[in-house]
Design a protein around this motif. Structure first.
Motif, PDB file in Angstrom:
ATOM      1  N   THR A 292       0.825  -1.213   0.000  1.00 62.56           N
ATOM      2  CA  THR A 292       0.000   0.000   0.000  1.00 62.56           C
ATOM      3  C   THR A 292       0.853   1.254   0.000  1.00 62.56           C
ATOM      4  O   THR A 292       0.575   2.214  -0.734  1.00 62.56           O
ATOM      5  CB  THR A 292      -0.930   0.003   1.229  1.00 62.56           C
ATOM      6  OG1 THR A 292      -1.735  -1.185   1.226  1.00 62.56           O
ATOM      7  CG2 THR A 292      -1.829   1.220   1.229  1.00 62.56           C
TER       8      THR A 292
ATOM      9  N   ALA B  44       1.035   4.106  -2.815  1.00 60.20           N
ATOM     10  CA  ALA B  44       0.596   5.447  -2.422  1.00 60.20           C
ATOM     11  C   ALA B  44       1.647   6.496  -2.740  1.00 60.20           C
ATOM     12  O   ALA B  44       1.327   7.590  -3.232  1.00 60.20           O
ATOM     13  CB  ALA B  44       0.263   5.468  -0.932  1.00 60.20           C
TER      14      ALA B  44
ATOM     15  N   VAL C  22       1.632   7.090  -6.471  1.00 59.64           N
ATOM     16  CA  VAL C  22       0.412   7.803  -6.875  1.00 59.64           C
ATOM     17  C   VAL C  22       0.504   9.282  -6.513  1.00 59.64           C
ATOM     18  O   VAL C  22       0.161  10.161  -7.316  1.00 59.64           O
ATOM     19  CB  VAL C  22      -0.823   7.156  -6.216  1.00 59.64           C
ATOM     20  CG1 VAL C  22      -2.050   8.057  -6.374  1.00 59.64           C
ATOM     21  CG2 VAL C  22      -1.110   5.801  -6.835  1.00 59.64           C
TER      22      VAL C  22
ATOM     23  N   GLN D 176      -9.983   3.715 -13.379  1.00 62.85           N
ATOM     24  CA  GLN D 176     -10.885   3.594 -12.243  1.00 62.85           C
ATOM     25  C   GLN D 176     -12.091   2.716 -12.561  1.00 62.85           C
ATOM     26  O   GLN D 176     -12.588   1.991 -11.699  1.00 62.85           O
ATOM     27  CB  GLN D 176     -11.360   4.985 -11.831  1.00 62.85           C
ATOM     28  CG  GLN D 176     -12.223   5.012 -10.590  1.00 62.85           C
ATOM     29  CD  GLN D 176     -11.433   4.767  -9.326  1.00 62.85           C
ATOM     30  OE1 GLN D 176     -10.319   5.241  -9.208  1.00 62.85           O
ATOM     31  NE2 GLN D 176     -11.996   4.022  -8.407  1.00 62.85           N
TER      32      GLN D 176
ATOM     33  N   LEU E 273      -2.447  -1.167  -8.496  1.00 60.55           N
ATOM     34  CA  LEU E 273      -2.964  -0.262  -7.479  1.00 60.55           C
ATOM     35  C   LEU E 273      -2.730   1.193  -7.872  1.00 60.55           C
ATOM     36  O   LEU E 273      -3.582   2.065  -7.637  1.00 60.55           O
ATOM     37  CB  LEU E 273      -2.304  -0.554  -6.129  1.00 60.55           C
ATOM     38  CG  LEU E 273      -2.632  -1.906  -5.488  1.00 60.55           C
ATOM     39  CD1 LEU E 273      -1.869  -2.061  -4.176  1.00 60.55           C
ATOM     40  CD2 LEU E 273      -4.122  -2.052  -5.248  1.00 60.55           C
TER      41      LEU E 273
ATOM     42  N   TYR F 297      -5.214   2.268 -10.410  1.00 62.84           N
ATOM     43  CA  TYR F 297      -6.559   2.296  -9.847  1.00 62.84           C
ATOM     44  C   TYR F 297      -6.794   3.498  -8.933  1.00 62.84           C
ATOM     45  O   TYR F 297      -7.936   3.924  -8.760  1.00 62.84           O
ATOM     46  CB  TYR F 297      -6.800   1.005  -9.059  1.00 62.84           C
ATOM     47  CG  TYR F 297      -8.242   0.619  -8.941  1.00 62.84           C
ATOM     48  CD1 TYR F 297      -8.986   0.230 -10.049  1.00 62.84           C
ATOM     49  CD2 TYR F 297      -8.884   0.629  -7.706  1.00 62.84           C
ATOM     50  CE1 TYR F 297     -10.322  -0.120  -9.942  1.00 62.84           C
ATOM     51  CE2 TYR F 297     -10.214   0.281  -7.591  1.00 62.84           C
ATOM     52  CZ  TYR F 297     -10.931  -0.101  -8.713  1.00 62.84           C
ATOM     53  OH  TYR F 297     -12.257  -0.444  -8.601  1.00 62.84           O
ATOM     54  N   ALA F 298      -5.726   4.059  -8.346  1.00 59.78           N
ATOM     55  CA  ALA F 298      -5.898   5.092  -7.319  1.00 59.78           C
ATOM     56  C   ALA F 298      -5.500   6.490  -7.778  1.00 59.78           C
ATOM     57  O   ALA F 298      -5.588   7.429  -6.986  1.00 59.78           O
ATOM     58  CB  ALA F 298      -5.094   4.721  -6.074  1.00 59.78           C
TER      59      ALA F 298
ATOM     60  N   THR G 240      -9.237   9.394   0.327  1.00 61.90           N
ATOM     61  CA  THR G 240     -10.057   8.458  -0.454  1.00 61.90           C
ATOM     62  C   THR G 240      -9.185   7.448  -1.184  1.00 61.90           C
ATOM     63  O   THR G 240      -9.471   6.245  -1.182  1.00 61.90           O
ATOM     64  CB  THR G 240     -10.922   9.237  -1.459  1.00 61.90           C
ATOM     65  OG1 THR G 240     -11.754  10.162  -0.761  1.00 61.90           O
ATOM     66  CG2 THR G 240     -11.790   8.287  -2.271  1.00 61.90           C
ATOM     67  N   ALA G 241      -8.116   7.935  -1.796  1.00 62.88           N
ATOM     68  CA  ALA G 241      -7.229   7.044  -2.553  1.00 62.88           C
ATOM     69  C   ALA G 241      -6.536   6.039  -1.639  1.00 62.88           C
ATOM     70  O   ALA G 241      -6.380   4.859  -1.993  1.00 62.88           O
ATOM     71  CB  ALA G 241      -6.192   7.877  -3.310  1.00 62.88           C
TER      72      ALA G 241
ATOM     73  N   ILE H 282      -8.915   3.325  -0.718  1.00 63.52           N
ATOM     74  CA  ILE H 282      -9.080   2.455  -1.889  1.00 63.52           C
ATOM     75  C   ILE H 282      -7.893   1.506  -2.020  1.00 63.52           C
ATOM     76  O   ILE H 282      -8.057   0.309  -2.296  1.00 63.52           O
ATOM     77  CB  ILE H 282      -9.238   3.303  -3.164  1.00 63.52           C
ATOM     78  CG1 ILE H 282     -10.593   4.006  -3.174  1.00 63.52           C
ATOM     79  CG2 ILE H 282      -9.096   2.444  -4.422  1.00 63.52           C
ATOM     80  CD1 ILE H 282     -10.776   4.977  -4.333  1.00 63.52           C
ATOM     81  N   LEU H 283      -6.694   2.029  -1.805  1.00 67.11           N
ATOM     82  CA  LEU H 283      -5.489   1.194  -1.929  1.00 67.11           C
ATOM     83  C   LEU H 283      -5.493   0.072  -0.896  1.00 67.11           C
ATOM     84  O   LEU H 283      -5.147  -1.073  -1.212  1.00 67.11           O
ATOM     85  CB  LEU H 283      -4.245   2.065  -1.760  1.00 67.11           C
ATOM     86  CG  LEU H 283      -3.887   2.983  -2.926  1.00 67.11           C
ATOM     87  CD1 LEU H 283      -2.726   3.896  -2.554  1.00 67.11           C
ATOM     88  CD2 LEU H 283      -3.543   2.173  -4.168  1.00 67.11           C
TER      89      LEU H 283
ATOM     90  N   THR I 190      -8.179  -2.476  -2.040  1.00 64.48           N
ATOM     91  CA  THR I 190      -7.871  -3.151  -3.306  1.00 64.48           C
ATOM     92  C   THR I 190      -6.639  -4.026  -3.193  1.00 64.48           C
ATOM     93  O   THR I 190      -6.498  -5.006  -3.932  1.00 64.48           O
ATOM     94  CB  THR I 190      -7.676  -2.103  -4.417  1.00 64.48           C
ATOM     95  OG1 THR I 190      -8.782  -1.200  -4.417  1.00 64.48           O
ATOM     96  CG2 THR I 190      -7.580  -2.769  -5.780  1.00 64.48           C
TER      97      THR I 190
END
Length: 278
Positions: free
Chosen positions: A91, A95, A98, A129, A155, A158-159, A211-212, A215-216, A219
């Motif tokens: 994660t 992150a 991202v 997304q 990931l 997606y984020a 939020t991201a 989600i991470l 997911t």
């Protein structure tokens, strides 16, 4: 004549007011950690209370339950720690990448010369997304194979969108008159961005970051389908071998991790937001 002058002088001379309760200086507010903590909004300090209660309940349940041999192999303390660390590592890596992509890109797309590219960037983010997470990971497997790198890339794709959208929205909502005023007093474009636009856009941007991150965390459990270790391993094992306790343990740990990440993000958002905007 001298008597009149003296009387005028005496009348004009200031008279010190008698001390009253109203002139007593107010007691200084606490400045320690607990005083600062008590001033936090209720949603900031209530969430860690929930995390502690659920975490303590899980630890107590794990310590007092007699597991079968198959359950013990999955729910041993060292296994749970290693699996949780692997999940957090996956994660965090996703992150960091991202954040390094979405925030600078969002800033770039709000500059006057780059606004025409905004629909293209948002469209690409929507593709990542809208694609099912499992399907996206499987497609990436055909290209990169299985393992940690493929899971991290999935990931990331997606984020990106929540942070990108919120960065653009946060910067666009800054009043143009404030920007023009800062330029009028001699600020450069870069200084205006750093000292005016970004501080005013911080609440919206960090909301997207929270939020991201959640989600991470959620997911990342799917990475177990492509050979990357995560807490999803406990969930899939509990389903395939029919070990309900293992399934529940994995689900609780994922929920605790998501709550913790959300709380940390909320705390950072509160601290980073200018006082007048809280």
């Amino acid at each position: 004549m001298s008597d009149q002058t003296d009387s005028v002088v005496d009348t004009a001379s200031p008279v010190a007011p008698a001390p009253t309760a109203e002139t007593t200086p107010p007691r200084a507010k606490g400045t320690g950690f607990w005083a600062w903590f008590r001033r936090l909004p209720i949603d900031v300090w209530l969430e860690p209370l929930v995390i502690v209660i659920v975490g303590a309940g899980f630890i107590t349940w794990h310590a007092l339950t007699d597991f079968t041999a198959n359950e013990s192999a999955q729910l041993d303390t060292s296994v749970l720690v290693d699996t949780t660390i692997a999940h957090v590592k996956l994660t965090v890596v996703a992150a960091v990448v991202v954040l390094a992509i979405a925030i600078p890109l969002g800033i770039l797309l709000t500059r006057p010369s780059m606004t025409k590219l905004t629909p293209i960037a948002i469209g690409l983010g929507n593709i990542g997304q809208s694609a099912p997470a499992v399907g996206l990971l499987v497609l990436l497997t055909f290209w990169l194979g299985t393992g940690f790198r493929t899971a991290a890339l999935g990931l990331i794709v997606y984020a990106v969108l929540p942070i990108l959208q919120n960065t653009i929205a946060g910067l666009r909502q800054v009043d143009r008159r404030v920007i023009e005023a800062s330029r009028g007093i001699g600020y450069s474009a870069a200084r205006t961005l750093v000292q005016v636009e970004l501080p005013l856009a911080v609440p919206v941007i960090l909301n997207g970051v929270r939020t991201a991150l959640v989600i991470l965390v959620g997911t990342a459990t799917l990475s177990t389908f492509i050979g990357a270790t995560s807490l999803g391993t406990l969930i899939t094992t509990g389903i395939t071998v029919f070990l309900p306790r293992v399934l529940i343990a994995g689900a609780i740990l994922v929920a605790l991790l998501a709550l913790t990440v959300d709380w940390i993000g909320r705390l950072v958002e509160y601290v980073a937001t200018p006082k007048g905007m809280r």
